[in-house]
Design a protein around this motif. Sequence first.
Motif, PDB file in Angstrom:
ATOM      1  N   ALA A 181      51.953  14.479  51.518  1.00 46.49           N
ATOM      2  CA  ALA A 181      51.461  13.452  51.030  1.00 46.49           C
ATOM      3  C   ALA A 181      50.837  12.490  51.947  1.00 46.49           C
ATOM      4  N   PHE A 182      49.601  11.941  51.637  1.00 53.94           N
ATOM      5  CA  PHE A 182      48.994  11.176  52.654  1.00 53.94           C
ATOM      6  C   PHE A 182      48.930   9.803  51.888  1.00 53.94           C
ATOM      7  N   ASP A 183      48.875   8.484  52.640  1.00 56.50           N
ATOM      8  CA  ASP A 183      48.800   7.029  51.951  1.00 56.50           C
ATOM      9  C   ASP A 183      47.956   6.348  52.776  1.00 56.50           C
ATOM     10  N   ARG A 184      47.256   5.569  52.319  1.00 56.16           N
ATOM     11  CA  ARG A 184      46.408   4.567  52.998  1.00 56.16           C
ATOM     12  C   ARG A 184      46.428   3.186  52.469  1.00 56.16           C
ATOM     13  N   PHE A 185      47.161   2.351  53.199  1.00 57.63           N
ATOM     14  CA  PHE A 185      47.289   0.807  52.940  1.00 57.63           C
ATOM     15  C   PHE A 185      46.277   0.176  53.373  1.00 57.63           C
ATOM     16  N   ILE A 186      45.775  -0.777  53.004  1.00 57.30           N
ATOM     17  CA  ILE A 186      44.702  -1.801  53.361  1.00 57.30           C
ATOM     18  C   ILE A 186      44.740  -2.963  52.403  1.00 57.30           C
ATOM     19  N   ASN A 187      44.582  -4.481  53.106  1.00 51.58           N
ATOM     20  CA  ASN A 187      44.560  -5.292  52.245  1.00 51.58           C
ATOM     21  C   ASN A 187      43.180  -5.440  51.031  1.00 51.58           C
ATOM     22  N   SER A 188      43.429  -6.002  50.146  1.00 55.04           N
ATOM     23  CA  SER A 188      42.461  -6.174  49.238  1.00 55.04           C
ATOM     24  C   SER A 188      41.503  -7.291  49.433  1.00 55.04           C
ATOM     25  N   GLU A 189      40.322  -7.137  49.015  1.00 59.98           N
ATOM     26  CA  GLU A 189      39.385  -8.215  49.349  1.00 59.98           C
ATOM     27  C   GLU A 189      39.592  -9.320  48.507  1.00 59.98           C
ATOM     28  N   GLN A 190      40.432  -9.007  47.411  1.00 58.17           N
ATOM     29  CA  GLN A 190      40.563 -10.203  46.441  1.00 58.17           C
ATOM     30  C   GLN A 190      41.861 -11.066  46.800  1.00 58.17           C
ATOM     31  N   THR A 191      42.376 -10.686  47.863  1.00 62.19           N
ATOM     32  CA  THR A 191      43.584 -11.580  48.289  1.00 62.19           C
ATOM     33  C   THR A 191      43.213 -12.263  49.527  1.00 62.19           C
ATOM     34  N   LYS A 192      44.021 -13.362  50.061  1.00 64.01           N
ATOM     35  CA  LYS A 192      43.792 -14.114  51.283  1.00 64.01           C
ATOM     36  C   LYS A 192      44.380 -13.401  52.228  1.00 64.01           C
ATOM     37  N   SER A 193      45.062 -11.961  52.207  1.00 61.14           N
ATOM     38  CA  SER A 193      45.653 -11.488  53.567  1.00 61.14           C
ATOM     39  C   SER A 193      44.630 -11.209  54.451  1.00 61.14           C
ATOM     40  N   LYS A 194      45.278 -11.255  55.772  1.00 67.76           N
ATOM     41  CA  LYS A 194      44.698 -11.001  57.024  1.00 67.76           C
ATOM     42  C   LYS A 194      44.340  -9.471  56.741  1.00 67.76           C
ATOM     43  N   PRO A 195      43.170  -8.895  57.454  1.00 62.05           N
ATOM     44  CA  PRO A 195      42.798  -7.538  57.325  1.00 62.05           C
ATOM     45  C   PRO A 195      43.902  -6.475  58.163  1.00 62.05           C
ATOM     46  N   PHE A 196      44.124  -5.235  57.409  1.00 61.79           N
ATOM     47  CA  PHE A 196      44.925  -4.399  58.010  1.00 61.79           C
ATOM     48  C   PHE A 196      44.683  -3.105  57.514  1.00 61.79           C
ATOM     49  N   GLU A 197      44.924  -2.003  58.098  1.00 65.29           N
ATOM     50  CA  GLU A 197      44.814  -0.600  57.298  1.00 65.29           C
ATOM     51  C   GLU A 197      45.832   0.400  58.412  1.00 65.29           C
ATOM     52  N   VAL A 198      46.508   0.882  57.603  1.00 68.64           N
ATOM     53  CA  VAL A 198      47.453   1.760  58.127  1.00 68.64           C
ATOM     54  C   VAL A 198      47.695   3.103  57.195  1.00 68.64           C
ATOM     55  N   ALA A 199      47.783   4.279  57.843  1.00 65.96           N
ATOM     56  CA  ALA A 199      47.906   5.485  57.074  1.00 65.96           C
ATOM     57  C   ALA A 199      49.444   6.017  57.421  1.00 65.96           C
ATOM     58  N   GLN A 200      49.978   6.656  56.294  1.00 65.78           N
ATOM     59  CA  GLN A 200      51.223   7.165  56.317  1.00 65.78           C
ATOM     60  C   GLN A 200      51.182   8.807  55.843  1.00 65.78           C
ATOM     61  N   TYR A 201      51.888   9.586  56.556  1.00 64.94           N
ATOM     62  CA  TYR A 201      52.024  10.855  56.360  1.00 64.94           C
ATOM     63  C   TYR A 201      53.468  11.215  55.978  1.00 64.94           C
ATOM     64  N   ARG A 202      53.691  11.882  54.883  1.00 63.08           N
ATOM     65  CA  ARG A 202      55.128  11.934  54.432  1.00 63.08           C
ATOM     66  C   ARG A 202      55.152  13.307  53.753  1.00 63.08           C
ATOM     67  N   THR A 203      56.462  13.953  53.889  1.00 64.32           N
ATOM     68  CA  THR A 203      57.028  15.112  53.173  1.00 64.32           C
ATOM     69  C   THR A 203      58.220  14.855  52.561  1.00 64.32           C
ATOM     70  N   SER A 204      58.511  15.522  51.779  1.00 67.22           N
ATOM     71  CA  SER A 204      59.636  15.479  50.916  1.00 67.22           C
ATOM     72  C   SER A 204      60.251  16.678  50.507  1.00 67.22           C
ATOM     73  N   ILE A 205      61.682  17.046  50.365  1.00 68.75           N
ATOM     74  CA  ILE A 205      62.168  18.070  49.522  1.00 68.75           C
ATOM     75  C   ILE A 205      63.243  17.473  48.581  1.00 68.75           C
ATOM     76  N   GLN A 206      63.145  17.772  47.260  1.00 64.66           N
ATOM     77  CA  GLN A 206      63.742  17.267  46.228  1.00 64.66           C
ATOM     78  C   GLN A 206      64.195  18.304  45.169  1.00 64.66           C
ATOM     79  N   ALA A 207      65.362  18.016  44.760  1.00 66.11           N
ATOM     80  CA  ALA A 207      66.076  18.768  43.547  1.00 66.11           C
ATOM     81  C   ALA A 207      65.531  18.397  42.252  1.00 66.11           C
ATOM     82  N   VAL A 208      64.883  19.320  41.529  1.00 63.58           N
ATOM     83  CA  VAL A 208      64.214  18.930  40.248  1.00 63.58           C
ATOM     84  C   VAL A 208      65.398  19.352  39.020  1.00 63.58           C
ATOM     85  N   PHE A 209      65.631  18.641  37.933  1.00 59.67           N
ATOM     86  CA  PHE A 209      66.320  18.883  36.704  1.00 59.67           C
ATOM     87  C   PHE A 209      65.491  18.566  35.562  1.00 59.67           C
TER      88      PHE A 209
END
Length: 262
Positions: A127-155
């Motif tokens: 999976a890939f995630d992109r986190f960025i500040n919203s223009e509707q908030t007063k947060s300072k600007p930022f942008e990060v990317a996350q790359y992840r993998t998982s192994i899960q049991a399914v029931f």
Amino acid sequence: MLQHSNSDKLIKYICEIVSTDIIFMKGFRLIIFFLFVSNAVFSQKKTDNFLTLDTDSIKIDSTNSKAIFNKFSLEIGTGISNGTRPYTDQFYTSVNNQLFNGFIFNSFMVGAKYNFSEIVGFKMDLAFDRFINSEQTKSKPFEVAQYRTSIQAVFNLNSFVKPINYVSRFNLFFRGGIQLAILKPIAADYNIKVSNGDSYAGIVFGITPTIRISKKTSVFLDLSSYSNYGQNITWNGKHSATSNNSEGHMYSGTIGLSFALD
């Protein structure tokens, strides 16, 4: 006189023989009739048993056909992910009065699932995630990317409320496992000097309701919660202000399609 007496005895003996033969023939006919009736009844019962057995066999075959399940499947989806903590001061993504930050799709995943039975399986995803500040908030600007993998049991939770061999268009799965991830800050005009990023591990739990829309295609909704350990970079790409802070949390909601391969 003696000759007449002998004749009477002879006639009487012959009559007894004839009477005995008649009785024997009647009895023999009764026996033959009884055997015929018994044979007819037995044959009918045998036929009925055969038909019943054949019907049961058909039912068993039908049940077995219902028990057939897809072992391999591929999943692809997109959705929303959001890091809830940690953040440094004056950085955040949440938008007040908006559910899931206004449903801005910032997550993409592809996965594969293998089912051992109707109840238990396992899946692996990227999976890939992109986190960025919203223009509707007063947060300072930022942008990060996350790359992840998982192994899960399914029931498959359907097995607890319905017979195992019952095939339903709707299924509810519970998942749990481990994940590995890399968080990378993205350089921009407002943030030229960025860190090298961070790698960490964590655990993931979630539920996945699915609806089968064709023989080999299903729609799924993946709702997950992630707890990260060893995450020294905040979701806004800065080193954590607290020196001993090494935990993080995020959630995700992904909608997609599942394709059976067998």
